[in-house]
Design an enzyme around this catalytic site. Structure first.
Site: not given
Length: 314
Positions: A30-31, A223, A225, A256, A265
């Protein structure tokens, strides 16, 4: 894939203050893929998910029900979920931005959802077309309905450490926003370093503030980065504060779409290497995971940014 030259890192007993086991919340499907310049075919996404599950990952964030206008790379959410072969013991959460998105998720048979909030006014307005306080009015009916339907609900909180428009974000502001998501009924809160500016000291300070506010680390996730190369150091700082759920992306995919300064990420392979060296259980087969990320990198037409993937396939 080349034969591994150096073997696994030396495993040592988990040190005092570190969790015995960490849940890896895999966000690559997803991300990771939402920020691609071109849309990945649904058949490739389905194989990616199946390979990740076969590698031992137990939480795979599959897709998002955001409007296709905003994230066209995930416009195939219904098709993907209809074609997904679900493995026993594996969760497949999806991101839902609003009540309409939740309705689509329920119709697709989803049992795990996540909402995505902001710790800052500026990002709330750009990402959600809402304000810092007003966003919670939007999330209230979503979380209420989801919990009433028996769904597990995660709350993402973005810009927890820095915002490209507002600069450093006050710790107390992040704690207030996070507590509001938990009070709405979110069972887990993921603290996002959306633009990758966090440092280990900042992570410790934020987690200490959550503890002082009565939030147990068992309901928190992190989470990170890797914009400034600090994601692993920040992860270790979080582990030392009792956090046992870490978000990461296979091969280091992602960024993002609403924050241009956000780079990839934390790579799941890099995280697994760290956890192995600390003696922390995670359930992932590193060789299978590296092979999966190398396979996806070929389909995306570029090398994986994960240092571990490069080291073990070079």
């Amino acid at each position: 894939m080349a034969t591994r030259k150096l073997g696994l890192p030396m495993r040592v007993p988990s040190a005092d203050g570190l969790p015995e086991r960490v849940t890896i919340w895999e966000v690559g499907p997803r991300d990771g893929l939402q920020n691609e310049a071109t849309t990945v075919p649904v058949e490739v996404k389905l194989e990616f998910l199946d390979r990740l599950a076969a590698a031992g990952l137990s939480v795979l964030e599959a897709t998002s029900f955001v409007h296709p206008k905003w994230v066209p790379q995930l416009a195939d959410a219904e098709r993907l979920l209809a074609g997904l072969t679900r493995r026993d013991g594996v969760r497949y959460p999806v991101l839902v931005p609003n009540q309409k998105g939740l309705g689509r998720a329920l119709a697709a048979g989803v049992r795990d959802v996540a909402v995505f909030a902001s710790a800052t006014e500026a990002f709330a307005r750009r990402n959600l077309n809402s304000g810092l306080d007003a966003q919670f009015d939007m999330f209230t009916p979503v979380v209420t309905r989801a919990t009433a339907e028996g769904l597990a609900v995660r709350g993402y909180l973005s810009m927890c450490f820095g915002d490209p428009w507002e600069g450093p974000v006050p710790v107390e502001q992040v704690v207030r926003a996070g507590r509001r998501l938990l009070d709405l009924g979110c069972g887990q809160l993921s603290l996002g370093d959306t633009i990758g500016v966090a440092t280990a000291g900042h992570v410790e300070a934020l987690l200490r503030a959550f503890a002082d506010a009565g939030v147990d680390p068992s309901v928190l996730a992190v989470h990170f980065h890797d914009t400034y190369g600090q994601a692993l150091a920040n992860t270790l700082a979080a582990l030392r504060r009792g956090v046992s759920t870490v978000d990461s992306s296979a091969g280091g995919l992602g960024g993002c779409p609403y924050a241009e300064s956000a780079t990839g990420n934390l790579a799941t392979e890099d995280l697994v290497w760290l956890l192995d060296g600390l003696g922390i259980e995670h359930g992932v087969d590193l060789d299978a995971l590296v092979a999966t990320s190398a396979w996806m990198a070929e389909r995306l037409g570029r090398p994986s940014p994960s240092r571990v993937v490069r080291a073990l396939t070079g």
